[in-house]
Design a protein around this motif. Structure first.
Motif, PDB file in Angstrom:
ATOM      1  N   SER A   1      25.738  13.959  13.564  1.00  0.00           N
ATOM      2  CA  SER A   1      24.844  13.768  14.704  1.00  0.00           C
ATOM      3  C   SER A   1      23.398  14.004  14.300  1.00  0.00           C
ATOM      4  CB  SER A   1      25.219  14.734  15.830  1.00  0.00           C
ATOM      5  OG  SER A   1      24.218  14.756  16.828  1.00  0.00           O
TER       6      SER A   1
ATOM      7  N   VAL B   1      27.966  12.226  22.796  1.00  0.00           N
ATOM      8  CA  VAL B   1      26.734  11.684  23.352  1.00  0.00           C
ATOM      9  C   VAL B   1      25.791  11.220  22.246  1.00  0.00           C
ATOM     10  CG1 VAL B   1      24.686  12.190  24.744  1.00  0.00           C
ATOM     11  CG2 VAL B   1      26.920  13.110  25.415  1.00  0.00           C
ATOM     12  N   SER B   2      25.570  12.069  21.265  1.00  0.00           N
ATOM     13  CA  SER B   2      24.711  11.738  20.134  1.00  0.00           C
ATOM     14  C   SER B   2      25.511  11.976  18.864  1.00  0.00           C
ATOM     15  CB  SER B   2      23.446  12.599  20.147  1.00  0.00           C
ATOM     16  OG  SER B   2      22.626  12.294  19.056  1.00  0.00           O
TER      17      SER B   2
ATOM     18  N   PHE C   1      26.961  17.057  25.182  1.00  0.00           N
ATOM     19  CA  PHE C   1      25.991  17.885  25.897  1.00  0.00           C
ATOM     20  C   PHE C   1      26.653  18.517  27.116  1.00  0.00           C
ATOM     21  CE2 PHE C   1      22.530  14.612  24.617  1.00  0.00           C
ATOM     22  CZ  PHE C   1      22.472  15.157  23.348  1.00  0.00           C
TER      23      PHE C   1
ATOM     24  N   GLY D   1      22.196  18.241  29.828  1.00  0.00           N
ATOM     25  CA  GLY D   1      21.743  17.542  28.635  1.00  0.00           C
ATOM     26  C   GLY D   1      21.174  18.477  27.584  1.00  0.00           C
ATOM     27  N   PRO D   2      20.482  17.946  26.594  1.00  0.00           N
ATOM     28  CA  PRO D   2      19.927  18.821  25.557  1.00  0.00           C
ATOM     29  C   PRO D   2      18.895  19.759  26.173  1.00  0.00           C
ATOM     30  CG  PRO D   2      19.420  16.489  25.151  1.00  0.00           C
ATOM     31  CD  PRO D   2      20.154  16.559  26.426  1.00  0.00           C
ATOM     32  N   PRO D   3      18.717  20.987  25.674  1.00  0.00           N
ATOM     33  CA  PRO D   3      19.351  21.473  24.454  1.00  0.00           C
ATOM     34  C   PRO D   3      20.705  22.154  24.684  1.00  0.00           C
ATOM     35  CG  PRO D   3      17.748  23.064  25.204  1.00  0.00           C
ATOM     36  CD  PRO D   3      17.723  21.928  26.202  1.00  0.00           C
ATOM     37  N   ASN D   4      21.328  21.954  25.840  1.00  0.00           N
ATOM     38  CA  ASN D   4      22.610  22.593  26.118  1.00  0.00           C
ATOM     39  C   ASN D   4      23.752  21.808  25.483  1.00  0.00           C
ATOM     40  OD1 ASN D   4      21.509  24.650  27.833  1.00  0.00           O
ATOM     41  ND2 ASN D   4      21.151  23.051  29.360  1.00  0.00           N
ATOM     42  N   PHE D   5      24.033  22.145  24.235  1.00  0.00           N
ATOM     43  CA  PHE D   5      25.135  21.475  23.550  1.00  0.00           C
ATOM     44  C   PHE D   5      25.865  22.486  22.683  1.00  0.00           C
ATOM     45  CE2 PHE D   5      21.770  21.382  20.447  1.00  0.00           C
ATOM     46  CZ  PHE D   5      22.406  21.502  19.228  1.00  0.00           C
ATOM     47  N   ASP D   6      27.126  22.229  22.445  1.00  0.00           N
ATOM     48  CA  ASP D   6      27.946  23.044  21.557  1.00  0.00           C
ATOM     49  C   ASP D   6      28.351  22.143  20.397  1.00  0.00           C
ATOM     50  OD1 ASP D   6      29.875  24.460  20.233  1.00  0.00           O
ATOM     51  OD2 ASP D   6      30.846  25.234  22.039  1.00  0.00           O
TER      52      ASP D   6
ATOM     53  N   ILE E   1      21.376  15.383  16.073  1.00  0.00           N
ATOM     54  CA  ILE E   1      21.022  16.679  16.648  1.00  0.00           C
ATOM     55  C   ILE E   1      21.333  17.800  15.660  1.00  0.00           C
ATOM     56  CG2 ILE E   1      21.578  18.338  18.476  1.00  0.00           C
ATOM     57  CD1 ILE E   1      21.879  16.037  20.356  1.00  0.00           C
TER      58      ILE E   1
END
Length: 531
Positions: free
Chosen positions: A494, A359-360, A365, A369-374, A496
């Protein structure tokens, strides 16, 4: 008290500066801080909100009997000319400014360098230009090879200088804190840097690294482990390559914001830098002489250690081999292993890109969406078994990687992390290499520190296996017993996970890469283990 002055230079350009001096009469040693950030912005708080406020505590030094001179480099603030990013005119201006300072009635005739980041980058050139009045350099947190350290890490174009940094600098100059004399800068740094994708004369003339051996004044090189994306190696190399009296201190702030806060604190200057300046600018007897040649903070253990050299004596280089065997400890594209002996499992690992879940950059994600990312779910990982005892590293790091691609070029983004039992992790360091920039320079490469020419990029043949030696930024870190060492690999990063230091994922990066790990192709992470 602050006084604005104009400094003449050899080509007729006028350089503007602010002089902060003690109110008492007399002659004072001066500290020169040179940057593109406008001295009239110094009324703002010296904190992480204004990351470019990297002057250190000005009033502290004035109270200690120093004149503090903050100079706007040409093309910035109230100085004349156009900005050229460490170009030859900017280098000459530093020489002329030091000479001007030494002749002022308030000056003792001795000048030292001070400041963080760009201020430090300027200091390397002060030392190389060697004006007679320059007495010492307090080089805190600054690169000296802009091509390799940031603009083209491993030959891969970075976004920090031409993107975030230059946009920020234009805003700083357009909207100074006092609202006076807004400056519109004509230089298009993005176009300028994009025109020089290899290490040509443009970069060579701006690389203080090429000429660090010309620095003979006393040097205190102070680096930050958390600035691996930008400055860390610069301070190590400044210490190792300069020829005058010098010492190195590698400190523990984990990121740019913490380093900025530390440098603007009085405590750092009172304990670390003031004894250095007092000795070489005032002739005082301080504890500077008794300090060891190298002091370095060990992250994870949170202790300082001392050594005679960098890397420290006694380091043993140990290999961990990439393996197709599952580690069962992390969710990633492959969940590979790192073994201290031979590789096991499948002989290779492939991945296609761009991954549809990205995604980024290379981060995906969750549904909300953010902030739920690994951060590693959609990259390759190779992870050790839980460590049986603490493992401490200190020194250079290298990844030997056998790889092939469906393309004629590809990128390798390498991250080293400590993985905790619950699956969370801490980044330790990074490395980068574009496959076509793999050519090594035998004059500067060592067994553990590959040094790339970046002069004549050579495409790779699709499907053919190549050996790549990837230099990973040096560090000192203690991996704890029960935790794991994790290697992360992808062809991008990324904004992020990498924040300011990201590399834009270009639309033409479409293909499939294969990493090889077998008896024939023993890909391995090599770490500097310190008992």
């Amino acid at each position: 008290m602050m006084k604005e002055v104009l400094i003449p230079t050899r080509d007729g350009t006028t350089i503007a500066a602010a002089v902060y001096a003690p109110e008492s009469s007399g002659r004072f040693p001066a500290l020169l801080a040179a940057s593109p950030y406008r001295y009239d912005n110094n009324v703002l708080p010296a904190g992480p909100q204004f990351l470019w406020r990297e002057t250190g505590p000005i009033e502290f030094y004035v109270k200690q009997g120093y004149a503090y001179v903050h100079m706007d480099v040409r093309g910035c603030g109230k100085s004349g000319g156009e900005f050229e990013l460490l170009g030859r005119n900017e280098q000459n201006d530093l020489y002329d400014a030091v000479g001007w300072i030494a002749k002022q009635p308030w000056s003792s005739g001795k000048v030292g360098g001070l400041g963080q980041s760009y201020f430090c980058m300027s200091q390397w050139w002060m030392g190389i230009m060697a004006p007679p009045a320059l007495a010492c350099l307090g080089a805190y947190d600054g690169l000296n090879d802009p091509y390799r350290a940031s603009c083209y890490q491993g030959g891969i174009p970075g976004q920090f200088f031409p993107g975030y940094w230059w946009n920020q600098n234009r805003i700083i100059n357009r909207f100074p804190a006092n609202g006076a004399a807004p400056r519109e800068q004509k230089t298009d740094l993005d176009v300028l840097l994009a025109a020089h994708p290899t290490y040509d004369e443009f970069w060579r003339s701006r690389s203080a690294w090429e000429r660090l051996s010309e620095i003979t004044v006393p040097l205190y090189s102070i680096g930050i482990w958390g600035k691996i994306d930008l400055h860390t190696r610069g301070n190590i190399d400044g210490f190792r390559r300069a020829k005058g009296p010098r010492k190195l201190q590698m400190r523990g702030p984990p990121n740019a914001w913490a380093a900025n806060a530390e440098f603007n604190s009085v405590e750092l200057h009172e304990k670390v830098l003031l004894p250095f300046y007092d000795h070489f600018l005032k002739g005082k007897q301080t504890d500077w002489q008794q300090r060891p040649p190298v002091e370095y903070f060990v992250r994870g253990a949170n202790v300082y250690k001392t050594a005679e050299t960098w890397p420290p004596p006694g380091v043993k280089y140990q290999s961990w081999y990439l393996s197709g065997e599952k580690s069962g400890s992390v969710t990633s594209l492959n969940d590979g292993s790192l073994n201290s002996s031979s590789s096991r499992g499948s002989e290779n690992t492939s991945y296609a890109y761009p991954n549809p879940g990205w995604v980024s950059g290379v981060v995906g994600f969750g549904p909300s969406g953010p902030p739920n990312f690994d951060p590693v779910r959609r990259v390759l990982t190779f992870t050790t078994a839980p460590l049986e005892k603490d493992l401490e590293i200190a020194g250079p790091i290298k990844l030997v990687l056998y790889a092939s691609s469906s393309r004629s070029d590809t990128d390798f983004f390498v991250k080293l992390a400590e993985q905790y039992p619950q699956g969370n992790s801490q980044l330790v360091t990074k490395g980068w290499l574009r496959a076509s920039h793999r050519e090594l320079d035998p004059r500067h490469s060592t067994e553990m520190e590959p040094y790339y020419t970046h002069v004549n990029p050579q495409p790779i043949k699709p499907g053919e296996v190549y050996k790549f030696e990837i230099s990973v930024e040096p560090n000192a870190f203690q991996f704890k017993k029960g935790n794991r060492i994790r290697l992360e690999l992808a062809n991008g990063d990324s904004p992020i996970t990498d924040v300011l230091w990201t590399h834009y994922y270009a639309p033409n990066k479409i293909g499939q890469d294969t990493l090889w790990h077998s008896t024939k192709y023993p890909s391995a992470l090599i770490l500097p283990v310190h008992e």
